[in-house]
Design a protein around this motif. Structure first.
Motif, PDB file in Angstrom:
ATOM      1  N   ARG A  17       5.980   2.776   4.585  1.00 20.38           N
ATOM      2  CA  ARG A  17       7.103   2.524   3.687  1.00 20.38           C
ATOM      3  C   ARG A  17       6.724   3.013   2.288  1.00 20.38           C
ATOM      4  O   ARG A  17       5.683   2.651   1.756  1.00 20.38           O
ATOM      5  N   LEU A  18       7.582   3.844   1.725  1.00 18.30           N
ATOM      6  CA  LEU A  18       7.415   4.312   0.355  1.00 18.30           C
ATOM      7  C   LEU A  18       8.665   3.921  -0.419  1.00 18.30           C
ATOM      8  O   LEU A  18       9.781   4.200   0.021  1.00 18.30           O
ATOM      9  N   MET A  19       8.482   3.279  -1.564  1.00 20.61           N
ATOM     10  CA  MET A  19       9.621   2.912  -2.397  1.00 20.61           C
ATOM     11  C   MET A  19       9.481   3.693  -3.699  1.00 20.61           C
ATOM     12  O   MET A  19       8.481   3.588  -4.392  1.00 20.61           O
ATOM     13  N   PHE A  20      10.516   4.477  -3.963  1.00 16.07           N
ATOM     14  CA  PHE A  20      10.547   5.309  -5.148  1.00 16.07           C
ATOM     15  C   PHE A  20      11.643   4.819  -6.084  1.00 16.07           C
ATOM     16  O   PHE A  20      12.632   4.226  -5.646  1.00 16.07           O
ATOM     17  N   ARG A  21      11.470   5.128  -7.358  1.00 16.61           N
ATOM     18  CA  ARG A  21      12.516   4.889  -8.361  1.00 16.61           C
ATOM     19  C   ARG A  21      12.819   6.247  -8.987  1.00 16.61           C
ATOM     20  O   ARG A  21      11.910   6.971  -9.362  1.00 16.61           O
ATOM     21  N   ASN A  22      14.099   6.583  -9.083  1.00 17.16           N
ATOM     22  CA  ASN A  22      14.463   7.846  -9.707  1.00 17.16           C
ATOM     23  C   ASN A  22      14.439   7.682 -11.222  1.00 17.16           C
ATOM     24  O   ASN A  22      15.295   7.028 -11.791  1.00 17.16           O
ATOM     25  N   LYS A  23      13.457   8.292 -11.843  1.00 20.03           N
ATOM     26  CA  LYS A  23      13.346   8.257 -13.308  1.00 20.03           C
ATOM     27  C   LYS A  23      13.976   9.492 -13.931  1.00 20.03           C
ATOM     28  O   LYS A  23      13.991   9.633 -15.141  1.00 20.03           O
ATOM     29  N   GLY A  24      14.482  10.371 -13.073  1.00 21.56           N
ATOM     30  CA  GLY A  24      15.208  11.545 -13.557  1.00 21.56           C
ATOM     31  C   GLY A  24      16.690  11.243 -13.613  1.00 21.56           C
ATOM     32  O   GLY A  24      17.100  10.091 -13.775  1.00 21.56           O
ATOM     33  N   ASP A  25      17.478  12.285 -13.445  1.00 21.96           N
ATOM     34  CA  ASP A  25      18.926  12.093 -13.453  1.00 21.96           C
ATOM     35  C   ASP A  25      19.511  12.628 -12.153  1.00 21.96           C
ATOM     36  O   ASP A  25      18.784  13.009 -11.247  1.00 21.96           O
ATOM     37  N   ALA A  26      20.841  12.668 -12.080  1.00 18.97           N
ATOM     38  CA  ALA A  26      21.518  13.064 -10.851  1.00 18.97           C
ATOM     39  C   ALA A  26      21.255  14.520 -10.489  1.00 18.97           C
ATOM     40  O   ALA A  26      21.221  14.874  -9.316  1.00 18.97           O
ATOM     41  N   ILE A  27      21.046  15.373 -11.468  1.00 18.09           N
ATOM     42  CA  ILE A  27      20.826  16.793 -11.227  1.00 18.09           C
ATOM     43  C   ILE A  27      19.349  17.097 -10.960  1.00 18.09           C
ATOM     44  O   ILE A  27      19.027  17.902 -10.091  1.00 18.09           O
ATOM     45  N   ALA A  28      18.483  16.464 -11.701  1.00 18.10           N
ATOM     46  CA  ALA A  28      17.043  16.710 -11.575  1.00 18.10           C
ATOM     47  C   ALA A  28      16.320  15.378 -11.327  1.00 18.10           C
ATOM     48  O   ALA A  28      15.806  14.753 -12.259  1.00 18.10           O
ATOM     49  N   PRO A  29      16.288  14.930 -10.070  1.00 17.64           N
ATOM     50  CA  PRO A  29      15.615  13.651  -9.792  1.00 17.64           C
ATOM     51  C   PRO A  29      14.109  13.745 -10.032  1.00 17.64           C
ATOM     52  O   PRO A  29      13.521  14.820  -9.922  1.00 17.64           O
ATOM     53  N   ASN A  30      13.544  12.626 -10.376  1.00 18.24           N
ATOM     54  CA  ASN A  30      12.096  12.517 -10.553  1.00 18.24           C
ATOM     55  C   ASN A  30      11.674  11.198  -9.912  1.00 18.24           C
ATOM     56  O   ASN A  30      11.680  10.156 -10.554  1.00 18.24           O
ATOM     57  N   LEU A  31      11.353  11.264  -8.616  1.00 17.73           N
ATOM     58  CA  LEU A  31      10.997  10.051  -7.883  1.00 17.73           C
ATOM     59  C   LEU A  31       9.577   9.616  -8.222  1.00 17.73           C
ATOM     60  O   LEU A  31       8.629  10.394  -8.092  1.00 17.73           O
ATOM     61  N   ILE A  32       9.456   8.384  -8.648  1.00 16.55           N
ATOM     62  CA  ILE A  32       8.161   7.789  -8.988  1.00 16.55           C
ATOM     63  C   ILE A  32       7.881   6.689  -7.968  1.00 16.55           C
ATOM     64  O   ILE A  32       8.729   5.815  -7.738  1.00 16.55           O
ATOM     65  N   VAL A  33       6.693   6.707  -7.375  1.00 15.98           N
ATOM     66  CA  VAL A  33       6.327   5.703  -6.373  1.00 15.98           C
ATOM     67  C   VAL A  33       6.161   4.348  -7.046  1.00 15.98           C
ATOM     68  O   VAL A  33       5.401   4.195  -7.994  1.00 15.98           O
ATOM     69  N   GLU A  34       6.898   3.371  -6.554  1.00 13.91           N
ATOM     70  CA  GLU A  34       6.749   1.992  -7.017  1.00 13.91           C
ATOM     71  C   GLU A  34       5.883   1.182  -6.053  1.00 13.91           C
ATOM     72  O   GLU A  34       5.209   0.246  -6.468  1.00 13.91           O
ATOM     73  N   GLU A  35       5.963   1.536  -4.790  1.00 18.85           N
ATOM     74  CA  GLU A  35       5.240   0.759  -3.778  1.00 18.85           C
ATOM     75  C   GLU A  35       5.018   1.635  -2.546  1.00 18.85           C
ATOM     76  O   GLU A  35       5.868   2.449  -2.189  1.00 18.85           O
ATOM     77  N   ALA A  36       3.871   1.454  -1.934  1.00 17.44           N
ATOM     78  CA  ALA A  36       3.578   2.174  -0.686  1.00 17.44           C
ATOM     79  C   ALA A  36       2.823   1.226   0.242  1.00 17.44           C
ATOM     80  O   ALA A  36       1.942   0.484  -0.196  1.00 17.44           O
ATOM     81  N   GLU A  37       3.213   1.245   1.497  1.00 14.39           N
ATOM     82  CA  GLU A  37       2.523   0.424   2.504  1.00 14.39           C
ATOM     83  C   GLU A  37       2.460   1.199   3.804  1.00 14.39           C
ATOM     84  O   GLU A  37       3.431   1.826   4.217  1.00 14.39           O
ATOM     85  N   LYS A  38       1.303   1.149   4.409  1.00 15.97           N
ATOM     86  CA  LYS A  38       1.133   1.759   5.723  1.00 15.97           C
ATOM     87  C   LYS A  38       0.438   0.741   6.613  1.00 15.97           C
ATOM     88  O   LYS A  38      -0.588   0.189   6.251  1.00 15.97           O
ATOM     89  N   ARG A  39       1.019   0.498   7.777  1.00 15.30           N
ATOM     90  CA  ARG A  39       0.447  -0.444   8.738  1.00 15.30           C
ATOM     91  C   ARG A  39      -0.111   0.314   9.921  1.00 15.30           C
ATOM     92  O   ARG A  39       0.505   1.248  10.416  1.00 15.30           O
ATOM     93  N   ALA A  40      -1.262  -0.125  10.370  1.00 10.69           N
ATOM     94  CA  ALA A  40      -1.837   0.457  11.586  1.00 10.69           C
ATOM     95  C   ALA A  40      -1.028  -0.039  12.777  1.00 10.69           C
ATOM     96  O   ALA A  40      -0.720  -1.222  12.877  1.00 10.69           O
ATOM     97  N   ASN A  41      -0.676   0.884  13.641  1.00  8.82           N
ATOM     98  CA  ASN A  41       0.082   0.526  14.836  1.00  8.82           C
ATOM     99  C   ASN A  41      -0.337   1.483  15.946  1.00  8.82           C
ATOM    100  O   ASN A  41       0.308   2.502  16.159  1.00  8.82           O
ATOM    101  N   PRO A  42      -1.429   1.143  16.647  1.00  4.85           N
ATOM    102  CA  PRO A  42      -1.900   2.032  17.712  1.00  4.85           C
ATOM    103  C   PRO A  42      -0.846   2.240  18.788  1.00  4.85           C
ATOM    104  O   PRO A  42       0.082   1.447  18.927  1.00  4.85           O
ATOM    105  N   ALA A  43      -1.017   3.314  19.528  1.00  5.95           N
ATOM    106  CA  ALA A  43      -0.115   3.591  20.645  1.00  5.95           C
ATOM    107  C   ALA A  43      -0.080   2.399  21.590  1.00  5.95           C
ATOM    108  O   ALA A  43      -1.055   1.660  21.723  1.00  5.95           O
ATOM    109  N   ASP A  44       1.044   2.229  22.258  1.00  4.71           N
ATOM    110  CA  ASP A  44       1.227   1.100  23.164  1.00  4.71           C
ATOM    111  C   ASP A  44       0.118   1.036  24.211  1.00  4.71           C
ATOM    112  O   ASP A  44      -0.424  -0.020  24.491  1.00  4.71           O
ATOM    113  N   ARG A  45      -0.269   2.178  24.788  1.00  4.62           N
ATOM    114  CA  ARG A  45      -1.304   2.190  25.832  1.00  4.62           C
ATOM    115  C   ARG A  45      -2.631   1.649  25.294  1.00  4.62           C
ATOM    116  O   ARG A  45      -3.381   1.022  26.013  1.00  4.62           O
ATOM    117  N   ASP A  46      -2.922   1.886  24.013  1.00  4.05           N
ATOM    118  CA  ASP A  46      -4.168   1.391  23.420  1.00  4.05           C
ATOM    119  C   ASP A  46      -4.116  -0.107  23.146  1.00  4.05           C
ATOM    120  O   ASP A  46      -5.139  -0.775  23.120  1.00  4.05           O
TER     121      ASP A  46
END
Length: 146
Positions: A17-46
């Motif tokens: 999950r990446l949460m960005f905030r647009n600090k730019g405008d409608a024509i020239a967006p500038n996405l800045i990361v506010e939050e990032a999360e990555k969860r480990a989720n091995p394949a079902d067989r594992d």
């Protein structure tokens, strides 16, 4: 699609999950990361193997083989519910007025089941694409192209 200034943009798949905030405008967006999360989720067989790496029999699992649990999908569904809960909390705090969700199609379907009315009120667009592995400039370009 035009991204108004200060729009919250969620980019997610089944385990990231990446949460960005647009600090730019409608024509020239500038996405800045506010939050990032990555969860480990091995394949079902594992996730269904025992200590020796052998898949337990259905009797060991205590269920019929036709009722096998997809642990990988279960974790993705939990992640979607947790993401929806986070969006709800942020909406109720007034953290954002406009929200765009970019998610893998399967995740987007699960997320929709968990939307709170305040999240739905702020949701201005959904994009059914998996862009979590893309750099920020490609995410901005993909959103502008929508």
């Amino acid at each position: 699609m035009r991204l108004a200034h200060n729009t919250l943009v969620l980019v997610a798949d089944g385990g990231k999950r990446l949460m960005f905030r647009n600090k730019g405008d409608a024509i020239a967006p500038n996405l800045i990361v506010e939050e990032a999360e990555k969860r480990a989720n091995p394949a079902d067989r594992d996730q269904k193997s025992d200590a020796q790496g052998q898949r337990p029999s259905s009797a060991t699992l205590g269920q019929d083989s036709t009722d096998e649990i997809d642990y990988h999908q279960q974790e993705e569904d939990r992640f979607a519910a947790a993401t929806a809960e986070l969006l709800k909390k942020r909406a109720l705090r007034g953290d954002y007025e406009k929200l765009i969700i970019v998610a893998a199609p399967k995740l987007l379907g699960v997320l929709r089941k968990h939307y709170h009315p305040e999240v739905e009120r702020r949701l201005i667009a959904e994009v059914a694409k998996d862009l979590t592995g893309h750099p920020k400039d490609r995410i901005e370009a993909a959103l502008l192209a929508e």
